[in-house]
Design a protein around this motif. Structure first.
Motif, PDB file in Angstrom:
ATOM      1  N   PRO A  18       0.830  -1.205   0.000  1.00 47.52           N
ATOM      2  CA  PRO A  18       0.000   0.000   0.000  1.00 47.52           C
ATOM      3  C   PRO A  18       0.867   1.259   0.000  1.00 47.52           C
ATOM      4  O   PRO A  18       2.024   1.225   0.424  1.00 47.52           O
ATOM      5  CB  PRO A  18      -0.815  -0.125   1.282  1.00 47.52           C
ATOM      6  CG  PRO A  18      -0.235  -1.231   2.067  1.00 47.52           C
ATOM      7  CD  PRO A  18       0.631  -2.044   1.170  1.00 47.52           C
ATOM      8  N   HIS A  48       4.536  -0.481   5.512  1.00 45.35           N
ATOM      9  CA  HIS A  48       3.457   0.148   4.746  1.00 45.35           C
ATOM     10  C   HIS A  48       2.118  -0.169   5.397  1.00 45.35           C
ATOM     11  O   HIS A  48       1.921  -1.278   5.907  1.00 45.35           O
ATOM     12  CB  HIS A  48       3.478  -0.331   3.293  1.00 45.35           C
ATOM     13  CG  HIS A  48       4.602   0.271   2.510  1.00 45.35           C
ATOM     14  ND1 HIS A  48       4.409   1.179   1.502  1.00 45.35           N
ATOM     15  CD2 HIS A  48       5.942   0.123   2.618  1.00 45.35           C
ATOM     16  CE1 HIS A  48       5.577   1.558   1.020  1.00 45.35           C
ATOM     17  NE2 HIS A  48       6.539   0.922   1.678  1.00 45.35           N
ATOM     18  N   ALA A  50      -2.121  -0.057   4.939  1.00 44.91           N
ATOM     19  CA  ALA A  50      -3.230   0.068   3.984  1.00 44.91           C
ATOM     20  C   ALA A  50      -4.118   1.254   4.344  1.00 44.91           C
ATOM     21  O   ALA A  50      -4.265   1.609   5.516  1.00 44.91           O
ATOM     22  CB  ALA A  50      -4.048  -1.223   3.982  1.00 44.91           C
ATOM     23  N   GLU A  54      -9.164   0.062   2.175  1.00 44.17           N
ATOM     24  CA  GLU A  54      -8.318  -0.843   1.377  1.00 44.17           C
ATOM     25  C   GLU A  54      -8.167  -2.141   2.171  1.00 44.17           C
ATOM     26  O   GLU A  54      -7.523  -2.156   3.214  1.00 44.17           O
ATOM     27  CB  GLU A  54      -6.949  -0.181   1.133  1.00 44.17           C
ATOM     28  CG  GLU A  54      -6.096  -0.893   0.114  1.00 44.17           C
ATOM     29  CD  GLU A  54      -4.791  -0.147  -0.188  1.00 44.17           C
ATOM     30  OE1 GLU A  54      -4.281  -0.267  -1.309  1.00 44.17           O
ATOM     31  OE2 GLU A  54      -4.255   0.550   0.715  1.00 44.17           O
ATOM     32  N   HIS A  55      -8.786  -3.209   1.691  1.00 46.08           N
ATOM     33  CA  HIS A  55      -8.841  -4.460   2.452  1.00 46.08           C
ATOM     34  C   HIS A  55      -7.772  -5.436   1.989  1.00 46.08           C
ATOM     35  O   HIS A  55      -7.149  -5.256   0.939  1.00 46.08           O
ATOM     36  CB  HIS A  55     -10.215  -5.111   2.299  1.00 46.08           C
ATOM     37  CG  HIS A  55     -11.359  -4.192   2.576  1.00 46.08           C
ATOM     38  ND1 HIS A  55     -12.596  -4.335   2.006  1.00 46.08           N
ATOM     39  CD2 HIS A  55     -11.441  -3.083   3.359  1.00 46.08           C
ATOM     40  CE1 HIS A  55     -13.401  -3.378   2.422  1.00 46.08           C
ATOM     41  NE2 HIS A  55     -12.723  -2.598   3.245  1.00 46.08           N
ATOM     42  N   THR A  56      -7.646  -6.538   2.718  1.00 41.54           N
ATOM     43  CA  THR A  56      -6.689  -7.588   2.344  1.00 41.54           C
ATOM     44  C   THR A  56      -6.942  -8.065   0.917  1.00 41.54           C
ATOM     45  O   THR A  56      -6.003  -8.286   0.145  1.00 41.54           O
ATOM     46  CB  THR A  56      -6.806  -8.760   3.344  1.00 41.54           C
ATOM     47  OG1 THR A  56      -6.494  -8.262   4.653  1.00 41.54           O
ATOM     48  CG2 THR A  56      -5.861  -9.885   2.988  1.00 41.54           C
ATOM     49  N   HIS A  58      -8.054  -6.441  -1.577  1.00 41.87           N
ATOM     50  CA  HIS A  58      -7.581  -5.465  -2.563  1.00 41.87           C
ATOM     51  C   HIS A  58      -6.072  -5.601  -2.755  1.00 41.87           C
ATOM     52  O   HIS A  58      -5.579  -5.581  -3.886  1.00 41.87           O
ATOM     53  CB  HIS A  58      -7.921  -4.030  -2.120  1.00 41.87           C
ATOM     54  CG  HIS A  58      -9.382  -3.789  -1.952  1.00 41.87           C
ATOM     55  ND1 HIS A  58      -9.913  -3.085  -0.895  1.00 41.87           N
ATOM     56  CD2 HIS A  58     -10.442  -4.199  -2.686  1.00 41.87           C
ATOM     57  CE1 HIS A  58     -11.231  -3.053  -1.008  1.00 41.87           C
ATOM     58  NE2 HIS A  58     -11.578  -3.729  -2.086  1.00 41.87           N
ATOM     59  N   LEU A  59      -5.343  -5.747  -1.642  1.00 41.66           N
ATOM     60  CA  LEU A  59      -3.884  -5.919  -1.740  1.00 41.66           C
ATOM     61  C   LEU A  59      -3.590  -7.185  -2.543  1.00 41.66           C
ATOM     62  O   LEU A  59      -2.718  -7.214  -3.416  1.00 41.66           O
ATOM     63  CB  LEU A  59      -3.253  -6.031  -0.348  1.00 41.66           C
ATOM     64  CG  LEU A  59      -3.634  -4.975   0.705  1.00 41.66           C
ATOM     65  CD1 LEU A  59      -2.881  -5.231   2.013  1.00 41.66           C
ATOM     66  CD2 LEU A  59      -3.334  -3.571   0.216  1.00 41.66           C
ATOM     67  N   LYS A 146      -3.487  -7.506   6.043  1.00 40.69           N
ATOM     68  CA  LYS A 146      -3.672  -6.137   6.531  1.00 40.69           C
ATOM     69  C   LYS A 146      -3.547  -6.211   8.052  1.00 40.69           C
ATOM     70  O   LYS A 146      -4.529  -6.113   8.793  1.00 40.69           O
ATOM     71  CB  LYS A 146      -5.035  -5.590   6.102  1.00 40.69           C
ATOM     72  CG  LYS A 146      -5.203  -4.114   6.425  1.00 40.69           C
ATOM     73  CD  LYS A 146      -6.560  -3.595   6.000  1.00 40.69           C
ATOM     74  CE  LYS A 146      -6.743  -2.152   6.458  1.00 40.69           C
ATOM     75  NZ  LYS A 146      -8.080  -1.643   6.174  1.00 40.69           N
ATOM     76  N   ASP A 164       1.602  -4.086   6.273  1.00 43.23           N
ATOM     77  CA  ASP A 164       0.606  -4.629   5.339  1.00 43.23           C
ATOM     78  C   ASP A 164       1.246  -4.860   3.967  1.00 43.23           C
ATOM     79  O   ASP A 164       2.178  -4.137   3.577  1.00 43.23           O
ATOM     80  CB  ASP A 164      -0.554  -3.633   5.163  1.00 43.23           C
ATOM     81  CG  ASP A 164      -1.245  -3.299   6.479  1.00 43.23           C
ATOM     82  OD1 ASP A 164      -1.182  -4.127   7.407  1.00 43.23           O
ATOM     83  OD2 ASP A 164      -1.850  -2.214   6.560  1.00 43.23           O
ATOM     84  N   THR A 289       5.257  -8.824   7.270  1.00 45.19           N
ATOM     85  CA  THR A 289       3.915  -8.837   6.667  1.00 45.19           C
ATOM     86  C   THR A 289       3.340 -10.258   6.674  1.00 45.19           C
ATOM     87  O   THR A 289       2.526 -10.623   5.819  1.00 45.19           O
ATOM     88  CB  THR A 289       3.939  -8.278   5.227  1.00 45.19           C
ATOM     89  OG1 THR A 289       4.886  -9.032   4.455  1.00 45.19           O
ATOM     90  CG2 THR A 289       4.319  -6.815   5.195  1.00 45.19           C
TER      91      THR A 289
END
Ligand code: ACO
Length: 331
Positions: A18, A48, A50, A54-56, A58-59, A146, A164, A289
């Motif tokens: 992110p 970083h 999120a 912005e959810h998991t 999306h990443l 996240k 994240d 992460t």
């Protein structure tokens, strides 16, 4: 040929971090810590975080698109999507279902696995076996987290460690010129569940006002104990796959370990008798992460051309559970 002997290759990798970076100095304005303490104890300088909304998933989707593009595979060719995460968008449905929809991969069966920092390599093992048995042609595996949503930002013993991000890989049958997974090892020690966990939010400690006030839905860790288990388990697991692949440590071009703590990484390199220069590190920029860490590191090392076709690399991870896993790969 025995089905289990059908070699499987990594066809493409991708990662996503992110946009918002949070440095040690900025963290020092939130909790009682310092750049000097964090750097000397962990090697971490930055992580970083999120954005709101912005959810998991999306990443994960961003990382997956890059891996698919590099592999030259379209989403509708996927038969399997696994998201390894301990920070899912929702307890149900699985984060992988959101990713399947985002990508437009209607043929893919999609589910999550929870194996903490070991999840990406657990996923690799499952995908490898499903490709070997002919159940699917192409699999997408993703480590995505996240963690910022599951951290007690007032607890300096944990909040400085995590970040994240997401990393992904596309797997398919090995054909000429694609490399292959040589050996894998996965393991679990359920006697150590108390050392590292997110106790709240599940059926043991449901989301009540009292539990929320006690920060039970935040990550909790006995750092020193985790450290000792991490070194022993990762050393043994890496040695296992090196031996299973018929290799010597000197044959390994690059070791890509879980990115939790530079002191753990140095201790493992020392015990494997592998030069530190052959060990990939990016935790200074991203922190830990969890399931995403080794996947992001693999993608970065690949894109930075730290290894090339024919080189032997070893991935090795460790996480809550306790869980551990390794893979020896001929690229
Ligand atoms: N800033 C300043 N001081 C701190 C901080 C901080 N962020 N955190 C702790 N301290 C203090 C402690 O309060 C303690 O102070 P005291 O001596 O006055 O009591 C002192 O620093 C030492 O604390 P320790 O916990 O003993 O520090 P340690 O050297 O063990 O380092 C650490 C802690 C970095 C967490 C280390 O134990 C570690 O990395 N463990 C492994 C963690 C790990 O790998 N986890 C990931 C597994 S992956 C997964 O599944 C998510």
């Amino acid at each position: 040929m025995n089905l289990a002997d059908q070699p499987v290759a990594i066809l493409g990798t991708g990662s996503y971090l992110p946009a918002k970076a949070l440095s040690n100095d900025e963290l020092s304005t939130i909790v009682d810590t310092s750049d000097e303490w964090i750097t000397s104890r962990t090697g971490i300088k930055n992580r970083h975080i999120a954005a709101e909304g912005e959810h998991t998933s999306h990443l994960a989707t961003h990382a997956a698109k890059k891996a698919l593009e590099q592999a030259g595979i379209t989403a509708d060719q996927l038969g399997l999507i696994i998201v390894a995460t301990i920070t899912p968008d929702t307890l149900t449905p699985a984060t992988a279902c959101y990713v399947q929809n985002n990508l437009g991969a209607p043929q893919a069966v999609a589910f999550d696995i929870s194996a903490a920092c070991s999840g990406f390599l657990y996923s690799m093992k499952i995908a490898e076996n499903m490709i070997q048995t002919g159940a699917v042609d192409y699999a997408l595996i993703i480590g995505a987290e996240k963690l910022s949503s599951f951290i007690n930002w007032k607890d300096r013993t944990t909040c400085v460690l995590f970040g994240d991000g997401a990393g992904a890989a596309v797997l398919g049958a090995s054909i000429e010129g694609t490399g292959r997974i040589l050996a894998t090892d996965i393991g679990t020690d359920g006697k150590q569940t108390h050392l590292l966990n997110i106790p709240g939010g599940g059926s043991a400690h449901p989301t009540t006002e009292e539990n929320v006030n006690q920060h039970l839905a935040s990550l909790s860790m006995q750092g020193k104990e985790v450290f000792k288990h991490a070194v022993t388990r990762m050393k043994n697991s890496a040695n296992t796959v090196i031996a299973r692949a018929g290799l010597e440590p000197s044959d390994i071009k690059l070791v890509i370990p879980h990115q939790a703590n530079l002191r753990i990484i140095d201790a493992i390199a020392d015990r494997l008798t592998i030069d530190n220069k052959k060990v990939f590190v990016n935790l200074d920029r991203y922190g830990n992460t969890s399931a995403a860490a080794v996947a992001i590191a693999l993608d970065e090392a690949h894109r930075q051309e730290k290894f090339e076709r024919g080189d032997k690399i070893v991935l090795v991870v460790f996480g809550a559970g306790m869980t551990w896993a390794s893979a020896a790969i001929e690229w």
